[in-house]
Design a protein around this motif. Structure first.
Motif, PDB file in Angstrom:
ATOM      1  N   LEU A  91      37.768  43.961  37.597  1.00  0.00           N
ATOM      2  CA  LEU A  91      36.615  44.114  36.712  1.00  0.00           C
ATOM      3  C   LEU A  91      35.951  45.423  37.106  1.00  0.00           C
ATOM      4  O   LEU A  91      35.563  45.601  38.273  1.00  0.00           O
ATOM      5  CB  LEU A  91      35.631  42.954  36.883  1.00  0.00           C
ATOM      6  CG  LEU A  91      34.268  43.126  36.207  1.00  0.00           C
ATOM      7  CD1 LEU A  91      34.405  43.171  34.692  1.00  0.00           C
ATOM      8  CD2 LEU A  91      33.319  42.017  36.627  1.00  0.00           C
ATOM      9  N   ALA A  92      35.848  46.341  36.159  1.00  0.00           N
ATOM     10  CA  ALA A  92      35.233  47.650  36.408  1.00  0.00           C
ATOM     11  C   ALA A  92      33.837  47.673  35.800  1.00  0.00           C
ATOM     12  O   ALA A  92      33.646  47.302  34.641  1.00  0.00           O
ATOM     13  CB  ALA A  92      36.080  48.756  35.808  1.00  0.00           C
ATOM     14  N   LEU A  93      32.872  48.091  36.600  1.00  0.00           N
ATOM     15  CA  LEU A  93      31.475  48.150  36.180  1.00  0.00           C
ATOM     16  C   LEU A  93      31.025  49.610  36.190  1.00  0.00           C
ATOM     17  O   LEU A  93      31.055  50.268  37.234  1.00  0.00           O
ATOM     18  CB  LEU A  93      30.614  47.320  37.129  1.00  0.00           C
ATOM     19  CG  LEU A  93      31.053  45.852  37.228  1.00  0.00           C
ATOM     20  CD1 LEU A  93      30.514  45.207  38.484  1.00  0.00           C
ATOM     21  CD2 LEU A  93      30.600  45.115  35.993  1.00  0.00           C
ATOM     22  N   ALA A 120      23.376  42.327  37.565  1.00  0.00           N
ATOM     23  CA  ALA A 120      23.354  42.443  39.031  1.00  0.00           C
ATOM     24  C   ALA A 120      24.642  41.885  39.614  1.00  0.00           C
ATOM     25  O   ALA A 120      25.065  40.784  39.269  1.00  0.00           O
ATOM     26  CB  ALA A 120      22.160  41.691  39.597  1.00  0.00           C
ATOM     27  N   LEU A 121      25.250  42.665  40.497  1.00  0.00           N
ATOM     28  CA  LEU A 121      26.483  42.283  41.187  1.00  0.00           C
ATOM     29  C   LEU A 121      26.189  42.112  42.662  1.00  0.00           C
ATOM     30  O   LEU A 121      25.565  42.977  43.275  1.00  0.00           O
ATOM     31  CB  LEU A 121      27.553  43.367  41.005  1.00  0.00           C
ATOM     32  CG  LEU A 121      28.819  43.201  41.843  1.00  0.00           C
ATOM     33  CD1 LEU A 121      29.673  42.052  41.314  1.00  0.00           C
ATOM     34  CD2 LEU A 121      29.620  44.499  41.878  1.00  0.00           C
ATOM     35  N   GLU A 122      26.670  41.021  43.218  1.00  0.00           N
ATOM     36  CA  GLU A 122      26.644  40.801  44.671  1.00  0.00           C
ATOM     37  C   GLU A 122      28.093  40.597  45.076  1.00  0.00           C
ATOM     38  O   GLU A 122      28.770  39.717  44.516  1.00  0.00           O
ATOM     39  CB  GLU A 122      25.835  39.552  45.016  1.00  0.00           C
ATOM     40  CG  GLU A 122      24.422  39.586  44.535  1.00  0.00           C
ATOM     41  CD  GLU A 122      23.420  39.791  45.648  1.00  0.00           C
ATOM     42  OE1 GLU A 122      23.827  39.888  46.815  1.00  0.00           O
ATOM     43  OE2 GLU A 122      22.233  39.858  45.323  1.00  0.00           O
ATOM     44  N   VAL A 126      29.545  35.785  35.740  1.00  0.00           N
ATOM     45  CA  VAL A 126      30.961  36.068  35.945  1.00  0.00           C
ATOM     46  C   VAL A 126      31.186  36.047  37.449  1.00  0.00           C
ATOM     47  O   VAL A 126      30.384  36.594  38.195  1.00  0.00           O
ATOM     48  CB  VAL A 126      31.333  37.453  35.367  1.00  0.00           C
ATOM     49  CG1 VAL A 126      32.816  37.722  35.498  1.00  0.00           C
ATOM     50  CG2 VAL A 126      30.878  37.581  33.918  1.00  0.00           C
ATOM     51  N   ALA A 127      32.258  35.404  37.902  1.00  0.00           N
ATOM     52  CA  ALA A 127      32.476  35.300  39.348  1.00  0.00           C
ATOM     53  C   ALA A 127      33.954  35.458  39.675  1.00  0.00           C
ATOM     54  O   ALA A 127      34.829  35.165  38.863  1.00  0.00           O
ATOM     55  CB  ALA A 127      31.966  33.962  39.869  1.00  0.00           C
ATOM     56  N   GLY A 128      34.196  35.909  40.876  1.00  0.00           N
ATOM     57  CA  GLY A 128      35.542  36.047  41.407  1.00  0.00           C
ATOM     58  C   GLY A 128      35.487  35.813  42.899  1.00  0.00           C
ATOM     59  O   GLY A 128      34.424  35.516  43.459  1.00  0.00           O
ATOM     60  N   LEU A 176      28.585  38.203  39.428  1.00  0.00           N
ATOM     61  CA  LEU A 176      27.890  39.119  38.535  1.00  0.00           C
ATOM     62  C   LEU A 176      27.019  38.304  37.588  1.00  0.00           C
ATOM     63  O   LEU A 176      27.519  37.405  36.902  1.00  0.00           O
ATOM     64  CB  LEU A 176      28.899  39.943  37.726  1.00  0.00           C
ATOM     65  CG  LEU A 176      28.355  40.747  36.546  1.00  0.00           C
ATOM     66  CD1 LEU A 176      27.397  41.831  37.021  1.00  0.00           C
ATOM     67  CD2 LEU A 176      29.507  41.352  35.752  1.00  0.00           C
ATOM     68  N   THR A 177      25.730  38.600  37.572  1.00  0.00           N
ATOM     69  CA  THR A 177      24.823  38.004  36.604  1.00  0.00           C
ATOM     70  C   THR A 177      24.608  39.048  35.518  1.00  0.00           C
ATOM     71  O   THR A 177      24.046  40.118  35.777  1.00  0.00           O
ATOM     72  CB  THR A 177      23.483  37.623  37.268  1.00  0.00           C
ATOM     73  OG1 THR A 177      23.749  36.745  38.360  1.00  0.00           O
ATOM     74  CG2 THR A 177      22.570  36.936  36.272  1.00  0.00           C
TER      75      THR A 177
END
Length: 131
Positions: free
Chosen positions: A34-36, A72-74, A100-102, A107-108
């Motif tokens: 996943l590219a942000l 927001a990505l953690e 979205v999660a991995g 990612l919210t």
């Protein structure tokens, strides 16, 4: 002065580093991701301890937090491109409305953003809902 022991320890360290680069390359360069993108409001906070450069791609950092227009990505670890225009995590294992999660990341999504197919088969990206 223990030259043989130092040499052996350095060879083990170098081999471990090569193995780490190979594993991270498999995850972030060969595998689905996943590219942000860097967008307005982009703020990147990360830990440099344990950072691993991937030649011609960027640096994998640990304890990454990114905020931008898309949300927001953690992440436990993420690849930051050389030009710092893209943050990449392994492909998601779960995509639900707004989250979205991995493996090792979450990612919210902000209102008005969604996950779309990326440029390679199996890849993902985020885009405004209008696209």
């Amino acid at each position: 002065y223990g030259a043989a022991e130092v040499r052996a320890a350095e060879e083990r360290r170098a081999e471990a580093q090569r193995a780490r680069i190979d594993e991270l390359s498999r995850i972030f360069l060969s595998g689905p991701v996943l590219a942000l993108p860097r967008t307005a409001g982009f703020n990147l906070v990360l830990t440099t301890t344990g950072a691993t450069p991937l030649p011609d791609a960027g640096i994998v950092y640990t304890n990454v937090r990114v905020t931008a227009d898309w949300g927001a990505l953690e992440a436990a670890q993420a690849l930051v491109s050389i030009d710092r225009q893209t943050v990449t995590v392994p492909a998601p294992s779960a995509i639900t409305t707004g989250v979205v999660a991995g493996e090792g990341w979450r990612l919210t999504l902000a209102e008005g953003w969604r996950v779309v197919a990326g440029p390679r088969a199996g890849d993902y990206a985020v885009a405004p809902r209008t696209q």
